[in-house]
Design a protein around this motif. Structure first.
Motif, PDB file in Angstrom:
ATOM      1  N   PRO A 136      10.764  -3.324  -8.609  1.00 57.57           N
ATOM      2  CA  PRO A 136      10.809  -4.644  -6.934  1.00 57.57           C
ATOM      3  C   PRO A 136      10.611  -5.417  -7.980  1.00 57.57           C
ATOM      4  CG  PRO A 136       8.212  -3.849  -7.267  1.00 57.57           C
ATOM      5  CD  PRO A 136       9.370  -2.560  -7.764  1.00 57.57           C
ATOM      6  N   TYR A 137      10.769  -5.617  -9.806  1.00 54.50           N
ATOM      7  CA  TYR A 137      10.439  -6.817 -10.852  1.00 54.50           C
ATOM      8  C   TYR A 137      12.731  -6.994 -11.187  1.00 54.50           C
ATOM      9  CZ  TYR A 137       5.370  -5.797 -11.197  1.00 54.50           C
ATOM     10  OH  TYR A 137       3.897  -5.916 -11.194  1.00 54.50           O
ATOM     11  N   SER A 138      13.098  -5.771 -10.590  1.00 53.98           N
ATOM     12  CA  SER A 138      14.488  -6.306 -10.834  1.00 53.98           C
ATOM     13  C   SER A 138      16.047  -5.799 -10.483  1.00 53.98           C
ATOM     14  CB  SER A 138      14.613  -4.798 -12.186  1.00 53.98           C
ATOM     15  OG  SER A 138      14.483  -3.640 -11.641  1.00 53.98           O
ATOM     16  N   VAL A 139      15.119  -5.200  -8.758  1.00 51.32           N
ATOM     17  CA  VAL A 139      15.893  -5.274  -7.611  1.00 51.32           C
ATOM     18  C   VAL A 139      16.890  -6.149  -7.430  1.00 51.32           C
ATOM     19  CG1 VAL A 139      14.737  -5.614  -6.036  1.00 51.32           C
ATOM     20  CG2 VAL A 139      16.593  -4.570  -5.672  1.00 51.32           C
ATOM     21  N   ASP A 140      18.313  -5.844  -7.066  1.00 50.51           N
ATOM     22  CA  ASP A 140      19.098  -7.408  -7.669  1.00 50.51           C
ATOM     23  C   ASP A 140      19.326  -7.440  -5.619  1.00 50.51           C
ATOM     24  OD1 ASP A 140      21.191  -5.316  -7.371  1.00 50.51           O
ATOM     25  OD2 ASP A 140      21.890  -4.821  -8.602  1.00 50.51           O
TER      26      ASP A 140
ATOM     27  N   LYS B 248      11.518   2.332  -1.973  1.00 49.95           N
ATOM     28  CA  LYS B 248      11.488   3.360  -2.669  1.00 49.95           C
ATOM     29  C   LYS B 248      12.758   3.985  -3.499  1.00 49.95           C
ATOM     30  CE  LYS B 248       8.957   7.390  -2.470  1.00 49.95           C
ATOM     31  NZ  LYS B 248       8.596   8.399  -1.578  1.00 49.95           N
ATOM     32  N   GLY B 249      12.292   3.801  -5.271  1.00 49.62           N
ATOM     33  CA  GLY B 249      12.832   4.860  -6.046  1.00 49.62           C
ATOM     34  C   GLY B 249      13.733   3.344  -6.724  1.00 49.62           C
ATOM     35  N   HIS B 250      13.756   2.302  -6.209  1.00 46.78           N
ATOM     36  CA  HIS B 250      13.911   0.849  -7.341  1.00 46.78           C
ATOM     37  C   HIS B 250      12.830   0.463  -7.701  1.00 46.78           C
ATOM     38  CE1 HIS B 250      18.479   1.195  -6.005  1.00 46.78           C
ATOM     39  NE2 HIS B 250      17.704   1.765  -4.516  1.00 46.78           N
TER      40      HIS B 250
ATOM     41  N   ARG C 268       0.305  -1.433   0.164  1.00 45.24           N
ATOM     42  CA  ARG C 268       0.122  -0.088   0.095  1.00 45.24           C
ATOM     43  C   ARG C 268       0.829   1.192   0.013  1.00 45.24           C
ATOM     44  NH1 ARG C 268      -4.690   1.365   4.699  1.00 45.24           N
ATOM     45  NH2 ARG C 268      -5.279   3.346   3.916  1.00 45.24           N
ATOM     46  N   PHE C 269       2.048   1.351   0.300  1.00 43.30           N
ATOM     47  CA  PHE C 269       2.510   2.060   0.600  1.00 43.30           C
ATOM     48  C   PHE C 269       3.885   2.368  -0.439  1.00 43.30           C
ATOM     49  CE2 PHE C 269       0.650   1.720   5.000  1.00 43.30           C
ATOM     50  CZ  PHE C 269       0.189   2.879   4.548  1.00 43.30           C
ATOM     51  N   GLY C 270       4.211   1.419  -1.165  1.00 40.04           N
ATOM     52  CA  GLY C 270       5.029   1.124  -2.204  1.00 40.04           C
ATOM     53  C   GLY C 270       5.897   0.052  -2.263  1.00 40.04           C
ATOM     54  N   PRO C 271       6.222  -0.021  -3.323  1.00 39.21           N
ATOM     55  CA  PRO C 271       7.455  -0.789  -3.228  1.00 39.21           C
ATOM     56  C   PRO C 271       8.844  -1.357  -1.698  1.00 39.21           C
ATOM     57  CG  PRO C 271       8.856   1.003  -4.462  1.00 39.21           C
ATOM     58  CD  PRO C 271       7.481   1.007  -3.785  1.00 39.21           C
ATOM     59  N   TYR C 272       8.574  -2.447  -1.375  1.00 40.32           N
ATOM     60  CA  TYR C 272       9.559  -3.221  -0.655  1.00 40.32           C
ATOM     61  C   TYR C 272      10.347  -4.869  -0.362  1.00 40.32           C
ATOM     62  CZ  TYR C 272       5.268  -6.302   0.524  1.00 40.32           C
ATOM     63  OH  TYR C 272       4.792  -7.152   0.605  1.00 40.32           O
ATOM     64  N   VAL C 273      11.152  -4.856   0.482  1.00 38.31           N
ATOM     65  CA  VAL C 273      11.517  -6.378   0.316  1.00 38.31           C
ATOM     66  C   VAL C 273      11.238  -6.309   1.810  1.00 38.31           C
ATOM     67  CG1 VAL C 273      13.457  -5.818  -1.234  1.00 38.31           C
ATOM     68  CG2 VAL C 273      13.879  -5.291   0.496  1.00 38.31           C
ATOM     69  N   LYS C 274      10.982  -8.334   1.986  1.00 33.40           N
ATOM     70  CA  LYS C 274      10.932  -8.833   2.960  1.00 33.40           C
ATOM     71  C   LYS C 274      11.735  -9.920   3.106  1.00 33.40           C
ATOM     72  CE  LYS C 274       6.672 -10.559   5.275  1.00 33.40           C
ATOM     73  NZ  LYS C 274       7.265 -12.316   5.577  1.00 33.40           N
ATOM     74  N   ILE C 275      11.993  -9.675   4.243  1.00 34.13           N
ATOM     75  CA  ILE C 275      13.240 -11.003   4.972  1.00 34.13           C
ATOM     76  C   ILE C 275      12.886 -11.405   6.348  1.00 34.13           C
ATOM     77  CG2 ILE C 275      14.928  -8.941   5.715  1.00 34.13           C
ATOM     78  CD1 ILE C 275      16.856 -11.214   4.945  1.00 34.13           C
ATOM     79  N   GLY C 276      12.241 -12.342   6.799  1.00 31.65           N
ATOM     80  CA  GLY C 276      11.872 -12.169   7.721  1.00 31.65           C
ATOM     81  C   GLY C 276      10.823 -12.324   8.175  1.00 31.65           C
TER      82      GLY C 276
END
Length: 214
Positions: A127-131, A123-125, A108-116
């Motif tokens: 999510p389909y291509s962030v390495d 933000k600014g990256h 809801r608040f934009g792109p993110y990465v989740k770990i655990g």
């Protein structure tokens, strides 16, 4: 009576005509084509949280799938291929040194990465291509920021002494309490923190949004 008849006559005709309008038309949905994997229709529309694409219909036995429209695309411009790409999330970027999966997604608040159980804004990256390297760096920076914010954590409780926007304060995640003048934040004891939180006022409830009457 003539005035009422002149109004309700045309109005009744409009209502009768509107009865044949589909839900898709009412929601201003735009049909993009069919999903090659399932054959189900793919449409673009406005949802509760903004523009989105949908695979399937609400009337289908199988529930529809939804994805938010991103990357500057709009309901009017997005293509079928671009819409199908949105359903590739969440995406596994890779693993950290301990073997924990890192997932990229859009919330809801934009792109993110989740770990655990941790969520880190990217933000600014894309999510389909962030390495993996970029994701790990952002996760590290987020952990450092949180560590710098924590002045003191009382293990086994929800109580913390944090650095806030307006200075150090005590919190249990629900209520916040000011630190007494002359007291070093790092010297606050568990007993002091507990007492201060108990005396702290409860947070004000947010006013409920009024919904328009149908």
């Amino acid at each position: 009576q003539k005035m009422l008849a002149s109004f309700y006559g045309p109005f009744h005709a409009i209502v009768e005509k509107s009865a044949d309008i589909s839900r898709a038309e009412a929601a201003q949905a735009r049909l993009l084509g069919n999903d090659p994997k399932t054959g189900r229709p793919v449409s673009a529309r406005f949802g509760r949280f903004g523009p989105m694409v949908q695979i399937g219909n609400a009337e289908d036995e199988e529930k529809p799938k939804f994805a938010g429209i991103t990357n500057g695309k709009t309901v009017d411009t997005i293509t079928l291929d671009e819409a199908l790409l949105l359903f590739n999330l969440p995406r596994t970027v890779g693993q950290d040194k301990d073997g924990n999966d890192i997932l990229a997604n859009i919330g809801r608040f934009g792109p993110y990465v989740k770990i655990g159980s941790s969520y880190v804004s990217i933000k600014g990256h894309d999510p389909y291509s962030v390495d993996l390297e970029t994701s790990l760096q952002l996760i590290k920076e987020d952990a450092e920021k949180k560590a710098a914010r924590n002045i003191k954590v009382f293990e086994g409780t929800e109580l913390k002494v944090l650095n806030g926007r307006y200075g150090p304060y005590i919190t249990d995640g629900k209520k916040n309490a000011k630190i007494p003048k002359g007291t070093e934040p790092a010297d606050v004891t568990l007993e002091q923190a507990t007492e201060l939180i108990e005396k702290a006022p409860a947070p004000k409830a947010r006013p409920k949004r009024k919904t328009a009457k149908k």
